[in-house]
Design a protein around this motif. Sequence first.
Motif, PDB file in Angstrom:
ATOM      1  N   GLN A  12       0.850  -1.185   0.000  1.00 28.64           N
ATOM      2  CA  GLN A  12       0.000   0.000   0.000  1.00 28.64           C
ATOM      3  C   GLN A  12       0.883   1.232   0.000  1.00 28.64           C
ATOM      4  OE1 GLN A  12      -2.421   0.744   3.612  1.00 28.64           O
ATOM      5  NE2 GLN A  12      -4.179   0.697   2.267  1.00 28.64           N
ATOM      6  N   VAL A  13       0.428   2.284  -0.686  1.00 27.81           N
ATOM      7  CA  VAL A  13       1.144   3.561  -0.613  1.00 27.81           C
ATOM      8  C   VAL A  13       0.137   4.665  -0.308  1.00 27.81           C
ATOM      9  CG1 VAL A  13       3.147   3.108  -2.069  1.00 27.81           C
ATOM     10  CG2 VAL A  13       1.013   3.830  -3.122  1.00 27.81           C
ATOM     11  N   GLU A  14       0.606   5.656   0.428  1.00 30.68           N
ATOM     12  CA  GLU A  14      -0.239   6.811   0.710  1.00 30.68           C
ATOM     13  C   GLU A  14      -0.106   7.809  -0.436  1.00 30.68           C
ATOM     14  OE1 GLU A  14       0.058   6.423   5.538  1.00 30.68           O
ATOM     15  OE2 GLU A  14       0.700   8.284   4.578  1.00 30.68           O
ATOM     16  N   THR A  15      -1.225   8.208  -0.973  1.00 29.10           N
ATOM     17  CA  THR A  15      -1.237   9.138  -2.099  1.00 29.10           C
ATOM     18  C   THR A  15      -2.248  10.248  -1.810  1.00 29.10           C
ATOM     19  OG1 THR A  15      -2.856   7.731  -3.203  1.00 29.10           O
ATOM     20  CG2 THR A  15      -0.560   7.420  -3.817  1.00 29.10           C
ATOM     21  N   PRO A  16      -1.962  11.070  -0.787  1.00 29.73           N
ATOM     22  CA  PRO A  16      -2.930  12.118  -0.444  1.00 29.73           C
ATOM     23  C   PRO A  16      -3.055  13.138  -1.564  1.00 29.73           C
ATOM     24  CG  PRO A  16      -0.878  12.459   0.722  1.00 29.73           C
ATOM     25  CD  PRO A  16      -0.746  11.141   0.001  1.00 29.73           C
ATOM     26  N   SER A  17      -4.258  13.642  -1.675  1.00 33.51           N
ATOM     27  CA  SER A  17      -4.535  14.633  -2.703  1.00 33.51           C
ATOM     28  C   SER A  17      -5.051  15.877  -1.999  1.00 33.51           C
ATOM     29  CB  SER A  17      -5.597  14.062  -3.636  1.00 33.51           C
ATOM     30  OG  SER A  17      -5.852  14.944  -4.686  1.00 33.51           O
ATOM     31  N   ARG A  18      -4.505  17.028  -2.360  1.00 36.55           N
ATOM     32  CA  ARG A  18      -4.895  18.235  -1.630  1.00 36.55           C
ATOM     33  C   ARG A  18      -4.725  19.459  -2.518  1.00 36.55           C
ATOM     34  NH1 ARG A  18      -4.317  20.431   3.823  1.00 36.55           N
ATOM     35  NH2 ARG A  18      -3.615  22.583   3.636  1.00 36.55           N
ATOM     36  N   ILE A  19      -5.748  20.275  -2.555  1.00 34.90           N
ATOM     37  CA  ILE A  19      -5.633  21.558  -3.257  1.00 34.90           C
ATOM     38  C   ILE A  19      -6.169  22.635  -2.330  1.00 34.90           C
ATOM     39  CG2 ILE A  19      -6.164  22.868  -5.337  1.00 34.90           C
ATOM     40  CD1 ILE A  19      -6.818  20.351  -6.771  1.00 34.90           C
ATOM     41  N   GLU A  20      -5.411  23.703  -2.188  1.00 32.56           N
ATOM     42  CA  GLU A  20      -5.856  24.837  -1.382  1.00 32.56           C
ATOM     43  C   GLU A  20      -6.389  25.920  -2.293  1.00 32.56           C
ATOM     44  OE1 GLU A  20      -2.528  24.400   2.141  1.00 32.56           O
ATOM     45  OE2 GLU A  20      -3.217  26.390   1.532  1.00 32.56           O
ATOM     46  N   TYR A  21      -7.653  26.238  -2.111  1.00 28.91           N
ATOM     47  CA  TYR A  21      -8.270  27.287  -2.907  1.00 28.91           C
ATOM     48  C   TYR A  21      -8.518  28.512  -2.043  1.00 28.91           C
ATOM     49  CZ  TYR A  21      -9.762  23.807  -6.401  1.00 28.91           C
ATOM     50  OH  TYR A  21      -9.816  22.843  -7.354  1.00 28.91           O
ATOM     51  N   GLU A  22      -8.642  29.663  -2.705  1.00 29.67           N
ATOM     52  CA  GLU A  22      -9.346  30.765  -2.082  1.00 29.67           C
ATOM     53  C   GLU A  22     -10.647  30.895  -2.856  1.00 29.67           C
ATOM     54  OE1 GLU A  22      -7.407  34.464  -1.525  1.00 29.67           O
ATOM     55  OE2 GLU A  22      -9.237  35.417  -0.749  1.00 29.67           O
ATOM     56  N   TYR A  23     -11.754  30.656  -2.160  1.00 27.19           N
ATOM     57  CA  TYR A  23     -13.057  30.681  -2.820  1.00 27.19           C
ATOM     58  C   TYR A  23     -13.592  32.100  -2.815  1.00 27.19           C
ATOM     59  CZ  TYR A  23     -17.893  29.577  -3.888  1.00 27.19           C
ATOM     60  OH  TYR A  23     -19.132  29.526  -4.471  1.00 27.19           O
ATOM     61  N   ILE A  24     -13.902  32.626  -3.987  1.00 26.63           N
ATOM     62  CA  ILE A  24     -14.458  33.975  -4.115  1.00 26.63           C
ATOM     63  C   ILE A  24     -15.954  33.818  -4.351  1.00 26.63           C
ATOM     64  CG2 ILE A  24     -14.292  36.181  -5.318  1.00 26.63           C
ATOM     65  CD1 ILE A  24     -11.599  35.427  -4.269  1.00 26.63           C
ATOM     66  N   ALA A  25     -16.771  34.378  -3.464  1.00 27.87           N
ATOM     67  CA  ALA A  25     -18.211  34.125  -3.518  1.00 27.87           C
ATOM     68  C   ALA A  25     -18.901  34.794  -4.691  1.00 27.87           C
ATOM     69  CB  ALA A  25     -18.869  34.558  -2.211  1.00 27.87           C
ATOM     70  N   GLY A  26     -18.379  35.899  -5.179  1.00 28.80           N
ATOM     71  CA  GLY A  26     -19.082  36.598  -6.247  1.00 28.80           C
ATOM     72  C   GLY A  26     -20.221  37.421  -5.690  1.00 28.80           C
TER      73      GLY A  26
END
Lengths: 167, 150
Positions: A12-26
């Motif tokens: 088994q391998v750890e394959t974390p996925s992560r994206i940091e957004y700045e969410y703009i509401a509009g």
Amino acid sequence: MTAPGNGEAVTQVETPSRIEYEYIAGRAQSRFLRAIAEGRIVGQRCPACGQVYVPPRGSCPTDGVPTSDEVELPHRGMITTFCVVNVPFAGQRIELPYVTASILLEGADIPFQHLIQEVEASEVRMGMRVEAVWRPQEEWGFTLENIAHFRPTGEPDADFESYRAHL
Amino acid sequence: MSEREILSAPLVVEYPYARSLGPTLSRFFTALRDKRIVGIRGADGRVLVPPSEYDPQTSEPLSEFVDVEDSGEVLTWTWVSRPDEDNPLDRPFAWALVRLDGADTGLLHAVDGGDPSTMRTGMRVRARWREETVGHIRDIECFEPVEGAS
């Protein structure tokens, strides 16, 4: 993963996925969020087809025009469809089983997701009339979570024909 | 509504995946733990690194594992001038496809070239292994240029 060097195969391998957004509401969402921070639910109406969207997106998906007319909505409506969650999952915060529902507020033309509480999961029904239960005002922020959940009002269920188009 | 009135908030989308390995990739990752690199021979005789379970052209199952060297040449590269915290190195570096000696395909990894002027298609690089390995592609910290090679 197995410990290094002990000769066993790695399986088994750890394959974390992560994206940091700045969410703009509009604009439309910002207006909605500012209203909800004041305890009000505000949608927008399309000037072409008259449909009321909540939370509003700023334009009508059918007509492609700005939905600039604001409509304040009551804090009550009906359950269109719902889901009983029985399976625990990472990030779960609510005790199982619990019910999430697509709630159509009176005067709105699209439902939104929220939590149903104060009723046995087995008694939740399509067409059940519900009302919002707000958190204490000092806990409010710019979020639909200012509403803790919806609960049944006890009134007779809405007729299927009245929400069939929203399924 | 003025732009100042637009609301924003940080939003992190993350999934803590752990991926199970079948017999082919288990061989590859187990070899990494032992500081070796393993490929597999495809239907046309070309050695694929990382190994594939099935031939990418014919779809037939593959089974002939081949040891390859931990050094090779850069096939193609791109410079990262502002690495973020998820990148393998905390200083500018190159992503590269490295064709290891004995392999016929490129392995994606980082090259610690120091400066983009050191990077060249065809340049020789060697794996920099971590001291402690666990069976992960990051057991190779990165590749580094081989001194004196073209």
